[in-house]
Design a protein around this motif. Structure first.
Motif, short mmCIF file in Angstrom:
data_model
loop_
_atom_site.label_atom_id
_atom_site.label_comp_id
_atom_site.label_asym_id
_atom_site.label_seq_id
_atom_site.Cartn_x
_atom_site.Cartn_y
_atom_site.Cartn_z
N MET A 1 34.13 57.26 18.29
CA MET A 1 33.42 56.14 17.65
C MET A 1 32.47 56.64 16.57
O MET A 1 32.38 56.12 15.49
CB MET A 1 32.64 55.35 18.72
N ALA A 2 31.75 57.75 16.88
CA ALA A 2 30.81 58.33 15.92
C ALA A 2 31.55 58.81 14.69
O ALA A 2 31.09 58.65 13.56
CB ALA A 2 30.04 59.48 16.56
N LYS A 3 32.76 59.39 14.91
CA LYS A 3 33.55 59.88 13.78
C LYS A 3 33.95 58.73 12.87
O LYS A 3 33.90 58.82 11.64
CB LYS A 3 34.78 60.61 14.29
N SER A 4 34.36 57.60 13.46
CA SER A 4 34.76 56.42 12.67
C SER A 4 33.59 55.88 11.87
O SER A 4 33.73 55.54 10.70
CB SER A 4 35.30 55.35 13.61
N GLN A 5 32.39 55.80 12.51
CA GLN A 5 31.21 55.32 11.81
C GLN A 5 30.84 56.24 10.66
O GLN A 5 30.46 55.79 9.58
CB GLN A 5 30.04 55.20 12.79
N ASN A 6 30.96 57.58 10.90
CA ASN A 6 30.63 58.55 9.87
C ASN A 6 31.57 58.41 8.69
O ASN A 6 31.13 58.46 7.54
CB ASN A 6 30.71 59.97 10.45
N THR A 7 32.87 58.21 8.96
CA THR A 7 33.84 58.01 7.89
C THR A 7 33.49 56.77 7.07
O THR A 7 33.55 56.77 5.85
CB THR A 7 35.25 57.87 8.47
N THR A 8 33.09 55.71 7.75
CA THR A 8 32.72 54.48 7.05
C THR A 8 31.51 54.70 6.15
O THR A 8 31.47 54.22 5.04
CB THR A 8 32.41 53.36 8.08
N GLN B 1 32.64 56.55 3.12
CA GLN B 1 33.36 55.65 2.22
C GLN B 1 32.39 54.74 1.46
O GLN B 1 32.53 54.55 0.25
CB GLN B 1 34.36 54.81 3.01
N GLN B 2 31.40 54.20 2.16
CA GLN B 2 30.41 53.34 1.51
C GLN B 2 29.63 54.11 0.45
O GLN B 2 29.38 53.61 -0.65
CB GLN B 2 29.46 52.75 2.55
N ARG B 3 29.25 55.33 0.81
CA ARG B 3 28.51 56.17 -0.14
C ARG B 3 29.35 56.47 -1.37
O ARG B 3 28.88 56.37 -2.51
CB ARG B 3 28.07 57.47 0.53
N ASN B 4 30.61 56.84 -1.16
CA ASN B 4 31.48 57.19 -2.29
C ASN B 4 31.74 55.98 -3.18
O ASN B 4 31.78 56.10 -4.41
CB ASN B 4 32.79 57.77 -1.79
N ARG B 5 31.92 54.81 -2.57
CA ARG B 5 32.12 53.60 -3.38
C ARG B 5 30.89 53.32 -4.23
O ARG B 5 31.00 52.97 -5.41
CB ARG B 5 32.42 52.39 -2.48
N LEU C 1 38.92 59.44 -6.35
CA LEU C 1 38.46 58.16 -6.89
C LEU C 1 39.55 57.09 -6.73
O LEU C 1 39.26 55.95 -6.33
CB LEU C 1 38.07 58.31 -8.35
N LEU C 2 40.79 57.46 -7.04
CA LEU C 2 41.89 56.50 -6.98
C LEU C 2 42.21 56.08 -5.54
O LEU C 2 42.86 55.04 -5.33
CB LEU C 2 43.14 57.07 -7.66
N TYR C 3 41.74 56.84 -4.57
CA TYR C 3 41.89 56.43 -3.18
C TYR C 3 41.07 55.17 -2.92
O TYR C 3 41.50 54.29 -2.15
CB TYR C 3 41.41 57.57 -2.26
N TYR C 4 39.92 55.07 -3.56
CA TYR C 4 39.03 53.91 -3.37
C TYR C 4 39.37 52.76 -4.32
O TYR C 4 39.31 51.59 -3.93
CB TYR C 4 37.58 54.34 -3.59
N TYR C 5 39.69 53.11 -5.56
CA TYR C 5 40.00 52.10 -6.58
C TYR C 5 41.24 52.57 -7.33
O TYR C 5 41.18 53.53 -8.10
CB TYR C 5 38.83 51.91 -7.55
N PRO C 6 42.39 51.92 -7.12
CA PRO C 6 43.66 52.44 -7.65
C PRO C 6 43.82 52.35 -9.16
O PRO C 6 44.68 53.02 -9.73
CB PRO C 6 44.71 51.58 -6.95
#
Length: 204
Positions: A1-8, A11-15, A50-55
């Motif tokens: 669960m912690a790993k999933s939250q960290n990934t999120t 992702q939010q930071r990178n966006r 970058l294209l992973y987040y916005y194609p």
């Protein structure tokens, strides 16, 4: 669960990093003059990342515009129909000059898009923005009919506020060059307050 939250969180930071970098690039070059490579470099990310987040460049631009439009419309939305007319309009002018000071990149991006014919904003301009301006011009007309404002063209009043406030952001290099060591935002609010108070105060 912690790993999933960290990934999120990552992702939010990178966006957020991507959209901030894109705002820099688009506000300087406009949509046509900007590239995904420029945005990736400004964000400090690889192009594939970058294209992973916005194609596409278009998807990045739409995401930036989505944030921009609410910021852009909020100052006019805040004009109180039941407030004191001159105070409400002067408060709107003050909010717009603050936006030019605090959000110059957003102002320049908006200007770039309009100059290019607003191909990615035309629907919003002809619906959401037009509806809001229609609503506020009716309020201004009512205030004039009640004798609380000098009679002037209500739409041109709004256009003039946009022109006189956004100029400080859109032509920032010119303004700051001509002002020298004086910060243009030191005197601009008082100047605009005086200008619109004289324009709006009923005569006779």
């Amino acid at each position: 669960m912690a790993k999933s939250q960290n990934t999120t969180r990552i992702q939010q930071r990178n966006r957020a990093i991507i959209l901030d970098a894109a705002l820099d690039v688009f506000s300087q070059n406009g949509f046509r003059g900007s590239t995904v490579d420029q945005i990736a470099k400004a964000a400090g990310l690889s192009k594939p990342n970058l294209l992973y987040y916005y194609p596409t460049k278009e998807s990045i631009f739409k995401a930036v515009l989505s944030d921009l439009l609410d910021t852009w419309l909020d100052p006019l939305r805040a004009m109180d129909h039941d407030g004191e007319p001159i105070e409400e309009i002067q408060a709107y002018v003050a909010r717009k000059i603050e936006m030019s000071r605090d959000f110059p990149r957003e102002s320049r991006l908006f200007a770039h898009e309009i100059i290019q014919g607003a191909p990615r904003m035309l629907e919003t301009l002809s619906t959401e923005l037009k509806d809001l301006v229609d609503e506020k011009t009716l309020v201004i007309e009512r205030w004039m009919n009640e004798g609380k404002l000098n009679r002037i063209h209500s739409r041109h009043l709004i256009f003039s506020i946009w022109s006189l406030t956004q100029h400080y952001a859109d032509f920032e290099v010119q303004v700051r060059t001509l002002m020298g060591d004086e910060d243009p935002y030191d005197a601009a609010p008082a100047f605009l307050e005086t200008l619109y108070h004289r324009l709006l105060t009923p005569t006779g």
